[in-house]
Design a protein around this motif. Sequence first.
Motif, PDB file in Angstrom:
ATOM      1  N   ARG A  33       0.618  -1.276  -0.025  1.00  0.00           N
ATOM      2  CA  ARG A  33       0.229   0.645  -0.133  1.00  0.00           C
ATOM      3  C   ARG A  33       0.673   1.366   0.069  1.00  0.00           C
ATOM      4  O   ARG A  33       1.373   0.929   0.861  1.00  0.00           O
ATOM      5  N   ASP A  58     -10.296   0.639  -3.707  1.00  0.00           N
ATOM      6  CA  ASP A  58      -8.731   1.633  -3.566  1.00  0.00           C
ATOM      7  C   ASP A  58      -8.274   1.028  -5.295  1.00  0.00           C
ATOM      8  O   ASP A  58      -8.813   0.046  -6.612  1.00  0.00           O
ATOM      9  N   ILE A  70      -3.654   1.934  -3.812  1.00  0.00           N
ATOM     10  CA  ILE A  70      -4.177   2.981  -3.447  1.00  0.00           C
ATOM     11  C   ILE A  70      -5.048   3.129  -3.333  1.00  0.00           C
ATOM     12  O   ILE A  70      -6.108   2.901  -4.350  1.00  0.00           O
ATOM     13  N   SER A  74      -5.621   8.955  -1.731  1.00  0.00           N
ATOM     14  CA  SER A  74      -3.814   9.833  -2.088  1.00  0.00           C
ATOM     15  C   SER A  74      -4.064   9.252  -3.866  1.00  0.00           C
ATOM     16  O   SER A  74      -2.950  10.216  -3.962  1.00  0.00           O
TER      17      SER A  74
END
Length: 113
Positions: A33, A58, A70, A74
């Motif tokens: 991650r 994600d 991710i 982010s």
Amino acid sequence: MTGSPAGDVALTDQAAKRIVALLSSEAPGSVFRVAVEGGGCSGFQYKFAIDAAATPDDALVERAGARVAIDPASLGFLAGASIDFVDDLMGQSFRVENPNAVSSCGCGTSFSL
């Protein structure tokens, strides 16, 4: 299918090899991650961790057997970035080449926008 592709985030061959090596001793389905958090000497910092699995939200970067997750928050900070692994006189580390960063600190783990 969990996650969506993070097509605008790149992973170098060196980073992929290191991630595969790290995940080889973890449970099947584990992911590396990469996240961006507030803090560090420049305002934001990169966080690297191993998680048991990716979440449905994600974005996934996959290369040569390496799986990088991710989170959506982010991902916006990492658009167009390249994740590399370097082994030099300063030591071994993951480094992010981020075109969105206006400045970064000397250690390479924090940045500002």
